[in-house]
Motif scaffolding. Sequence first.
Motif, PDB file in Angstrom:
ATOM      1  N   MET A   1       0.856  -1.194   0.000  1.00 24.48           N
ATOM      2  CA  MET A   1       0.000   0.000   0.000  1.00 24.48           C
ATOM      3  C   MET A   1       0.889   1.241   0.000  1.00 24.48           C
ATOM      4  O   MET A   1       1.699   1.448   0.889  1.00 24.48           O
ATOM      5  N   SER A   2       0.767   2.039  -1.029  1.00 23.73           N
ATOM      6  CA  SER A   2       1.562   3.265  -1.082  1.00 23.73           C
ATOM      7  C   SER A   2       0.632   4.469  -1.185  1.00 23.73           C
ATOM      8  O   SER A   2      -0.526   4.346  -1.575  1.00 23.73           O
ATOM      9  N   ASP A   3       1.167   5.613  -0.803  1.00 22.83           N
ATOM     10  CA  ASP A   3       0.369   6.835  -0.797  1.00 22.83           C
ATOM     11  C   ASP A   3       1.031   7.915  -1.640  1.00 22.83           C
ATOM     12  O   ASP A   3       2.248   7.960  -1.765  1.00 22.83           O
ATOM     13  N   ASN A   4       0.188   8.747  -2.200  1.00 22.66           N
ATOM     14  CA  ASN A   4       0.658   9.871  -3.012  1.00 22.66           C
ATOM     15  C   ASN A   4       0.089  11.166  -2.467  1.00 22.66           C
ATOM     16  O   ASN A   4      -1.058  11.208  -2.029  1.00 22.66           O
ATOM     17  N   TRP A   5       0.903  12.203  -2.532  1.00 23.59           N
ATOM     18  CA  TRP A   5       0.457  13.536  -2.148  1.00 23.59           C
ATOM     19  C   TRP A   5       0.762  14.544  -3.250  1.00 23.59           C
ATOM     20  O   TRP A   5       1.830  14.476  -3.875  1.00 23.59           O
ATOM     21  N   ILE A   6      -0.160  15.450  -3.450  1.00 26.68           N
ATOM     22  CA  ILE A   6       0.141  16.691  -4.156  1.00 26.68           C
ATOM     23  C   ILE A   6       0.350  17.739  -3.071  1.00 26.68           C
ATOM     24  O   ILE A   6      -0.528  17.932  -2.219  1.00 26.68           O
ATOM     25  N   ILE A   7       1.517  18.365  -3.095  1.00 26.05           N
ATOM     26  CA  ILE A   7       1.846  19.355  -2.054  1.00 26.05           C
ATOM     27  C   ILE A   7       2.251  20.657  -2.742  1.00 26.05           C
ATOM     28  O   ILE A   7       3.028  20.640  -3.703  1.00 26.05           O
ATOM     29  N   LEU A   8       1.710  21.760  -2.254  1.00 22.37           N
ATOM     30  CA  LEU A   8       2.120  23.068  -2.770  1.00 22.37           C
ATOM     31  C   LEU A   8       2.710  23.889  -1.634  1.00 22.37           C
ATOM     32  O   LEU A   8       2.125  23.948  -0.541  1.00 22.37           O
ATOM     33  N   ILE A   9       3.882  24.455  -1.900  1.00 25.82           N
ATOM     34  CA  ILE A   9       4.524  25.336  -0.910  1.00 25.82           C
ATOM     35  C   ILE A   9       4.836  26.672  -1.573  1.00 25.82           C
ATOM     36  O   ILE A   9       5.065  26.726  -2.788  1.00 25.82           O
ATOM     37  N   PRO A  10       4.872  27.765  -0.788  1.00 21.91           N
ATOM     38  CA  PRO A  10       5.269  29.056  -1.354  1.00 21.91           C
ATOM     39  C   PRO A  10       6.719  29.004  -1.842  1.00 21.91           C
ATOM     40  O   PRO A  10       7.554  28.342  -1.217  1.00 21.91           O
ATOM     41  N   GLU A  11       7.024  29.688  -2.946  1.00 23.25           N
ATOM     42  CA  GLU A  11       8.420  29.769  -3.386  1.00 23.25           C
ATOM     43  C   GLU A  11       9.266  30.482  -2.328  1.00 23.25           C
ATOM     44  O   GLU A  11      10.450  30.220  -2.209  1.00 23.25           O
ATOM     45  N   ASP A  12       8.664  31.365  -1.548  1.00 23.84           N
ATOM     46  CA  ASP A  12       9.349  31.979  -0.410  1.00 23.84           C
ATOM     47  C   ASP A  12       9.159  31.073   0.806  1.00 23.84           C
ATOM     48  O   ASP A  12       8.050  30.970   1.331  1.00 23.84           O
ATOM     49  N   PRO A  13      10.227  30.402   1.274  1.00 20.01           N
ATOM     50  CA  PRO A  13      10.081  29.389   2.333  1.00 20.01           C
ATOM     51  C   PRO A  13       9.549  29.935   3.654  1.00 20.01           C
ATOM     52  O   PRO A  13       9.070  29.171   4.486  1.00 20.01           O
ATOM     53  N   ARG A  14       9.683  31.251   3.868  1.00 18.38           N
ATOM     54  CA  ARG A  14       9.264  31.828   5.154  1.00 18.38           C
ATOM     55  C   ARG A  14       7.823  32.323   5.141  1.00 18.38           C
ATOM     56  O   ARG A  14       7.292  32.733   6.162  1.00 18.38           O
ATOM     57  N   LEU A  15       7.210  32.301   3.983  1.00 18.99           N
ATOM     58  CA  LEU A  15       5.886  32.906   3.844  1.00 18.99           C
ATOM     59  C   LEU A  15       4.770  31.988   4.376  1.00 18.99           C
ATOM     60  O   LEU A  15       4.738  30.794   4.069  1.00 18.99           O
ATOM     61  N   VAL A  16       3.879  32.551   5.178  1.00 21.41           N
ATOM     62  CA  VAL A  16       2.687  31.833   5.646  1.00 21.41           C
ATOM     63  C   VAL A  16       1.466  32.679   5.286  1.00 21.41           C
ATOM     64  O   VAL A  16       1.262  33.746   5.855  1.00 21.41           O
ATOM     65  N   PRO A  17       0.652  32.215   4.335  1.00 20.38           N
ATOM     66  CA  PRO A  17      -0.548  32.974   3.954  1.00 20.38           C
ATOM     67  C   PRO A  17      -1.531  33.070   5.126  1.00 20.38           C
ATOM     68  O   PRO A  17      -1.517  32.241   6.039  1.00 20.38           O
ATOM     69  N   SER A  18      -2.392  34.059   5.088  1.00 21.08           N
ATOM     70  CA  SER A  18      -3.356  34.274   6.171  1.00 21.08           C
ATOM     71  C   SER A  18      -4.366  33.126   6.258  1.00 21.08           C
ATOM     72  O   SER A  18      -4.579  32.390   5.290  1.00 21.08           O
ATOM     73  N   GLY A  19      -5.007  33.000   7.419  1.00 18.16           N
ATOM     74  CA  GLY A  19      -5.971  31.921   7.648  1.00 18.16           C
ATOM     75  C   GLY A  19      -7.123  31.939   6.665  1.00 18.16           C
ATOM     76  O   GLY A  19      -7.595  30.888   6.215  1.00 18.16           O
ATOM     77  N   ASP A  20      -7.556  33.129   6.286  1.00 14.59           N
ATOM     78  CA  ASP A  20      -8.655  33.252   5.328  1.00 14.59           C
ATOM     79  C   ASP A  20      -8.248  32.677   3.966  1.00 14.59           C
ATOM     80  O   ASP A  20      -9.001  31.932   3.329  1.00 14.59           O
TER      81      ASP A  20
END
Length: 151
Positions: A1-20
């Motif tokens: 059994m294997s698992d796959n993920w699609i993951i998206l991260i900001p190109e800026d590693p320090r950036l955290v978008p707002s909760g909204d």
Amino acid sequence: MSDNWIILIPEDPRLVPSGDRNDRAIALLKSLAPQSEKVETAVSDLIRFVDAGENFQRINCPSCNSQIDNEWWQEQMSDDFVDGGFLLKLRDTPCCKATATLHELRYDWAQGFAKFSLEAMNPNIGELPESGVRDLESVLGCPLRLIYCHL
Ligand SMILES: [Zn+2]
């Protein structure tokens, strides 16, 4: 059994978008990959490594494109990891002494470093269409790096 993920991260590693923005991005990714087992965001105080799992094959220099030795990379990874997070210090690549952070190396398949990630588990859609990535970028308000993780 294997698992796959699609993951998206900001190109800026320090950036955290707002909760909204997070909530809207989760809803959008759910609509793009409705069969996903789960769609969620992860936020950490420190920068973590977001890897491609078994999809990871090699690393190339962002300047001269030479293949980068795995042993050198492992040493830099250990050196960069301090108190539970990555510093992403500027480093000289072994081939041409170009200056780059670990995040800026060319990973094949793509990997990166982030405090924020948006993830769909077992999305069952193959590739996320380019238009979907663009839409997620406009919702999150930043350029994104797309990572396919296979475990
Ligand atoms: Zn180089």
